[in-house]
Design a protein around this motif. Sequence first.
Motif, PDB file in Angstrom:
ATOM      1  N   LYS A 130     -57.367  65.330  34.502  1.00 35.78           N
ATOM      2  CA  LYS A 130     -58.356  65.025  35.569  1.00 35.78           C
ATOM      3  C   LYS A 130     -59.025  63.748  35.260  1.00 35.78           C
ATOM      4  N   ILE A 131     -59.235  63.081  34.086  1.00 38.88           N
ATOM      5  CA  ILE A 131     -60.019  62.012  33.867  1.00 38.88           C
ATOM      6  C   ILE A 131     -58.952  60.878  34.193  1.00 38.88           C
ATOM      7  N   GLN A 132     -57.518  60.934  33.965  1.00 38.65           N
ATOM      8  CA  GLN A 132     -56.734  59.915  34.294  1.00 38.65           C
ATOM      9  C   GLN A 132     -56.679  59.915  35.935  1.00 38.65           C
ATOM     10  N   SER A 133     -56.818  60.964  36.522  1.00 35.92           N
ATOM     11  CA  SER A 133     -56.625  61.021  37.952  1.00 35.92           C
ATOM     12  C   SER A 133     -57.911  60.325  38.706  1.00 35.92           C
ATOM     13  N   LEU A 134     -58.872  59.972  38.039  1.00 33.29           N
ATOM     14  CA  LEU A 134     -60.044  59.525  38.605  1.00 33.29           C
ATOM     15  C   LEU A 134     -60.029  57.933  38.716  1.00 33.29           C
ATOM     16  N   SER A 135     -60.559  57.290  39.816  1.00 29.34           N
ATOM     17  CA  SER A 135     -60.552  55.973  40.124  1.00 29.34           C
ATOM     18  C   SER A 135     -61.356  55.046  39.330  1.00 29.34           C
ATOM     19  N   ALA A 136     -60.951  53.739  39.403  1.00 30.86           N
ATOM     20  CA  ALA A 136     -61.501  52.766  38.409  1.00 30.86           C
ATOM     21  C   ALA A 136     -63.133  52.730  38.503  1.00 30.86           C
ATOM     22  N   ASP A 137     -63.572  53.058  39.656  1.00 29.95           N
ATOM     23  CA  ASP A 137     -65.130  53.020  39.922  1.00 29.95           C
ATOM     24  C   ASP A 137     -65.678  54.076  38.869  1.00 29.95           C
ATOM     25  N   PHE A 138     -65.202  55.037  38.670  1.00 32.32           N
ATOM     26  CA  PHE A 138     -65.768  56.025  37.674  1.00 32.32           C
ATOM     27  C   PHE A 138     -65.918  55.746  36.268  1.00 32.32           C
ATOM     28  N   PHE A 139     -64.706  54.855  35.715  1.00 31.99           N
ATOM     29  CA  PHE A 139     -64.824  54.258  34.631  1.00 31.99           C
ATOM     30  C   PHE A 139     -65.758  53.087  34.117  1.00 31.99           C
ATOM     31  N   ASP A 140     -66.077  52.490  35.681  1.00 31.85           N
ATOM     32  CA  ASP A 140     -67.279  51.507  35.479  1.00 31.85           C
ATOM     33  C   ASP A 140     -68.476  52.152  35.122  1.00 31.85           C
ATOM     34  N   ARG A 141     -68.594  53.498  35.561  1.00 32.96           N
ATOM     35  CA  ARG A 141     -70.035  54.195  35.603  1.00 32.96           C
ATOM     36  C   ARG A 141     -70.120  54.703  34.252  1.00 32.96           C
ATOM     37  N   VAL A 142     -69.145  55.466  33.667  1.00 31.42           N
ATOM     38  CA  VAL A 142     -69.028  56.171  32.398  1.00 31.42           C
ATOM     39  C   VAL A 142     -68.629  55.579  31.262  1.00 31.42           C
ATOM     40  N   ASN A 143     -69.306  55.755  30.203  1.00 32.01           N
ATOM     41  CA  ASN A 143     -68.655  54.820  28.990  1.00 32.01           C
ATOM     42  C   ASN A 143     -67.379  55.544  28.114  1.00 32.01           C
ATOM     43  N   SER A 144     -66.742  55.230  27.457  1.00 32.85           N
ATOM     44  CA  SER A 144     -65.546  55.858  26.594  1.00 32.85           C
ATOM     45  C   SER A 144     -66.258  56.786  25.803  1.00 32.85           C
ATOM     46  N   GLY A 145     -67.333  56.518  25.071  1.00 28.26           N
ATOM     47  CA  GLY A 145     -68.176  57.406  24.006  1.00 28.26           C
ATOM     48  C   GLY A 145     -68.370  58.677  24.748  1.00 28.26           C
ATOM     49  N   GLU A 146     -68.828  58.631  25.900  1.00 23.92           N
ATOM     50  CA  GLU A 146     -69.213  60.101  26.485  1.00 23.92           C
ATOM     51  C   GLU A 146     -68.075  60.867  26.890  1.00 23.92           C
ATOM     52  N   LEU A 147     -66.883  60.075  27.252  1.00 24.00           N
ATOM     53  CA  LEU A 147     -65.723  61.023  27.545  1.00 24.00           C
ATOM     54  C   LEU A 147     -65.117  61.488  26.167  1.00 24.00           C
ATOM     55  N   MET A 148     -65.081  60.670  25.411  1.00 24.54           N
ATOM     56  CA  MET A 148     -64.564  61.105  24.317  1.00 24.54           C
ATOM     57  C   MET A 148     -65.263  62.672  23.763  1.00 24.54           C
ATOM     58  N   SER A 149     -66.693  62.437  23.756  1.00 29.78           N
ATOM     59  CA  SER A 149     -67.262  63.692  23.524  1.00 29.78           C
ATOM     60  C   SER A 149     -66.870  65.005  24.333  1.00 29.78           C
ATOM     61  N   ARG A 150     -66.683  64.727  25.755  1.00 32.44           N
ATOM     62  CA  ARG A 150     -66.176  65.858  26.572  1.00 32.44           C
ATOM     63  C   ARG A 150     -64.803  66.321  26.180  1.00 32.44           C
ATOM     64  N   VAL A 151     -63.976  65.331  25.880  1.00 32.12           N
ATOM     65  CA  VAL A 151     -62.606  65.969  25.556  1.00 32.12           C
ATOM     66  C   VAL A 151     -62.475  66.403  24.191  1.00 32.12           C
ATOM     67  N   LYS A 152     -63.298  66.128  23.355  1.00 32.67           N
ATOM     68  CA  LYS A 152     -63.279  66.645  21.776  1.00 32.67           C
ATOM     69  C   LYS A 152     -64.329  67.672  21.797  1.00 32.67           C
ATOM     70  N   ASP A 153     -65.507  67.224  21.356  1.00 38.57           N
ATOM     71  CA  ASP A 153     -66.754  67.980  20.940  1.00 38.57           C
ATOM     72  C   ASP A 153     -66.754  69.166  22.089  1.00 38.57           C
ATOM     73  N   ASP A 154     -66.959  69.115  23.445  1.00 36.55           N
ATOM     74  CA  ASP A 154     -67.113  69.971  24.479  1.00 36.55           C
ATOM     75  C   ASP A 154     -66.037  71.079  24.676  1.00 36.55           C
ATOM     76  N   ILE A 155     -65.090  70.693  24.556  1.00 37.02           N
ATOM     77  CA  ILE A 155     -63.565  71.465  24.494  1.00 37.02           C
ATOM     78  C   ILE A 155     -63.773  72.494  23.295  1.00 37.02           C
ATOM     79  N   ASP A 156     -64.082  71.856  21.957  1.00 37.49           N
ATOM     80  CA  ASP A 156     -64.527  72.678  20.790  1.00 37.49           C
ATOM     81  C   ASP A 156     -65.224  73.633  20.992  1.00 37.49           C
ATOM     82  N   ARG A 157     -66.314  73.421  21.701  1.00 30.23           N
ATOM     83  CA  ARG A 157     -67.367  74.484  21.653  1.00 30.23           C
ATOM     84  C   ARG A 157     -67.009  75.652  22.512  1.00 30.23           C
TER      85      ARG A 157
END
Length: 581
Positions: free
Chosen positions: A97-124
């Motif tokens: 899903k993240i890979q399908s999003l357009s460049a404007d999304f990555f202009d707004r959201v930093n990589s640290g937040e996305l890493m937390s979603r993919v790793k920490d939130d899925i773990d919970r």
Amino acid sequence: MEKMNLKKYIAAHRVSYIIAFTAMLLSVSLDMLSPQLIRHIIDDVIIGGKQELLAAFLFGILGIGIGRCVFQYTKEYLFDVTGSEIAGELRRDLFRKIQSLSADFFDRVNSGELMSRVKDDIDRIWDGLTYIGMLTIEVIVHTIIVLYCMYSLSWKLAVLPTAGMLAAAVVAIIMEKKLGTVYEDIAQENSVLNNTAAENLAGVRTVKAFAREKFEIGKFFGHNRHYYDLNLRQSRIFVAYYPFLQSITHLLPFLVMLPGGYMVIKKTMTLGELTAFVQYSMNIVWPMEMLGWLTNGISSARASAKRIQKIYAEVPQIAEDRFPVRLPAVKGEIEFSHVSFAGDHIHDILHDISFHVQAGSTIGIMGATGAGKTTVINLLKRMYDATGGVIKLDGVDIRKLGLSQLRTSIACVMQDVFLFSDTISDNVKLGRKNRLNMCAVKKAVQSAHADDFVEKMEAQYNTVIGERGVGLSGGQKQRLTIARALSSTAPVLVFDDSTSALDTETEQHIQQTLEKLQGVTKIIIAHRISAVRTADEIIVLDKGSVAERGTHDQLLAKKGLYYTTYQTQYGACLREHHHGR
């Protein structure tokens, strides 16, 4: 709107969950049989004197122990394996899903937040589907069966444990509501902390170069302290309410013994029944003790699910046509017709840009920093859509083409050089391992004049380079990205200020290589006149608009912006030459 539907994932593994639930039901049911056997041993064997029944009851207790081991193992194994499989699928689908999003999304959201979603939130969520979820179901099943057994023995005595459970449930609900908001804040600060650490580690050389270690450590400590304070706040909530649960569970067996003993004396209840009832009341203790911890874990999983849903709610700004046009073969003819682009829909980055590039020809684009040169390429590759005008490839509006065909037809060497932590060979191939052999890799590296340093390395093309090309010079990294573009054999080549880190001699060699390429459309963005002077047409951008266009000689004759740039770069040499004459 797309959603993360956990029910869909669970339904796909329903057979495993049904078997695990059945094993849990049997395990708990067997556990509830033990007090009944103890009751009969006291009433029938010890008090009733029927000693011949003792062996059967003892073997029954042994059988219950063995059966519980088997069913508990089955339950644990299936819950863990199934939960792990679902977590893997969740992580895979979220990343897709993240890979399908357009460049404007990555202009707004930093990589640290996305890493937390993919790793920490899925773990919970994983915890919620395995250990925490399993125990929650077991607590419910266990409680229902215990209550049934207690009410079967004495409904009057069963009122006390029921009241205790209701009180514990009220405490748990209050605690869950207070914890829910804290978990949101903890997860958000965790994202900030991750991003701060990742950013500093990626830019550690810059930090050291400017002696900013103390400042960056202070910044990290600030976020770390906030993260600590939030976790402390969570612990305070937990500590404030958990003693109430413990008090209820410890007082319950004692409260049951008083009226129960009186009923035994009055002979309205047997000693064996009271013993069984006390065991049941103690059996209901651990579910109540678990309520706080389970509430904690469930709140965490729910908060994580909400954050992931926010990503699923994002809609890609760049949408592929439902029935995309498929070009049989891309020739490389490019046309910009009155193209405009407003990045934030407030001010124009590009305004009324028009140019036409015949297949196999070369266009140079020049302009000051911020003139919109890179934006032209981002629009061509549909990283963003133009807010006005039309862009065509081989006469077809690029919005009607499939994204895969469009983007694979355009090989780019961008300003921001990016190399993966992988071998030199795989960096040049970049996802085309099955279509690109070693001969093609070597040819591309030689064409980019990178073979002089690659072949001096110990492992040569199998050398693993560091993250983002750490260990290589700026020029070496640029040459490898040029080799990557050349190896693609795409019909359109884009060079976005991609020779800025190269020495003049190497730049000339690469320009000669590009001139020899036949049937390839080339777009060369540069600040140096030397990079574009041989182009079939050169356009000069100024403040997002085309200020000048023509060949090298035509633009010099106009004595405008291009001429000024030429004078700046070559003026001293020309004056020396003129003075020498």
